[in-house]
Design an enzyme around this catalytic site. Sequence first.
Site, short mmCIF file in Angstrom:
data_model
loop_
_atom_site.label_atom_id
_atom_site.label_comp_id
_atom_site.label_asym_id
_atom_site.label_seq_id
_atom_site.Cartn_x
_atom_site.Cartn_y
_atom_site.Cartn_z
N HIS A 91 0.83 -1.21 0.00
CA HIS A 91 0.00 0.00 0.00
C HIS A 91 0.86 1.26 0.00
CE1 HIS A 91 -3.53 2.39 0.40
NE2 HIS A 91 -4.30 1.43 0.88
N ASP A 143 -10.92 -5.07 -18.37
CA ASP A 143 -11.12 -6.02 -19.47
C ASP A 143 -9.79 -6.23 -20.21
OD1 ASP A 143 -11.87 -7.51 -21.66
OD2 ASP A 143 -13.42 -6.10 -22.35
#
Length: 469
Positions: free
Chosen positions: A160, A394
């Site tokens: 992170h 995608d």
Amino acid sequence: MAVKVIEESQIGAQADSTPPKTCIPLTFFDVFWIIMPPVKRLFFYEFDQHSSSQHFIETVLPNIKHSLSLALQHFYPFAGHLTTPDHHDSVPEIAYSEGDSITLIAAETDSDFQHLSGHHARDVSEFFPLVPKLEYSQLIAVQVTLFPNSGFTVGITNSHVIADGKITTHFVKYWASICKLGAQNPVLLSESSLPFFDRSVVNDPKGLDKLYLKQMREFEEMVKSFQVANALTPGHPIIDKVRATFVLGRVEIEKLKQWVTSKMSSTFHVSTFVIACAYVWVCWAKCKRDEDVERLFFGFSADCRGRLDPPLPKFYFGNCVRGCAVQANKRDLIGEDGMVVAAEMIGREVERLNKHSVMEGAETYISDISSVMGSGAKGLSVAGSPTFKVYETDFGWGRPKKVEVVSIEDSGAISLSESRDDESGGVEVGLVLNKIEMDCFASLFEEALKSVTETDWIHGCPNFISGTA
């Protein structure tokens, strides 16, 4: 679950496409995350039923690897590493040198794709072999796992400290778009899509970076104690825990908003985020068996890019979030007006952020969180956001069938994303609990939603909300 590693590669940006050597300093926004466990996200993609392992290795995998290399031309810090300063009070940096790379593991499994990509309760340990481990000082790693004749997963583990969820999901979507459309797509090359690296835009006249570094070292022991108290052991799945996904549709959300608004003592905007978080918090509180816990908290992060003065670019690279936490008495959350209590507390905190400077009280930010965690309170936090639009990721094989935040069992968080199947504004909530609590949560969640669709919320009140469930 059997997972067999096919190959392990080191993927770097193409030569001469990145700076030969650079260091990016951490800001106080980044320093907060130094001791936190990595984020692990898993994307499931359905595949042609007749696609073989050979087709995957010869066709799919090379395209994924090549597009990752092209994406790293613009997101090269991910291939760098976190430095260890010589001096105790020096703030670490992200160091990148030409030729640095990230690890990409290709694997194959005999696990049930449909089972793992479902919404029902599944053992948390089933997901760990599908996400890679981070070696010391690494910032990100990738694992692509084939489920022959069913699909494949893209597992991403990242520190992170390199960037917040907005940037890491933007990077993954950018990479996926290259895989699908090619690197010369004009949308990808526009400045509005590229990361902004200049850390000087984050003003820190009070030296919060060094203050936070000192406080985080002191905070680390409290985090460990909190993890033990809440049965969280990063990297080591606990045997009785399961993960499940719950969906709040647009219709249910709107009716929940109507009812809460009609009962509120004050006026503020009841957003989808507020209502979803309040709903989950109350369901969760009703299922906790800790009789000795009187206070429960709820934590979430707010994107500060547009809230700073002056505002930062949309895709400023790094962390730029501020954590927020609210507390409530457990008896109030599980009482007659628990939903209203939860929504008002979360909503007022969001409203406070929008009306005041996000830097207000920054000096005591970590100590304020410490006081909440040290008080013995238990609670939830949020990982992810519906604004990340993870279902738009995608790679050329359509939208993901499912997206999971695997690391929520390490952090005690819920995951939040847009709903894949209700694009009108529904949300998906991922949750990890022990089996008994998960059964309780599922029963409450579904019972209340059924009441939402069958009851006139302005004139009637489902049993769950009135506290009699």
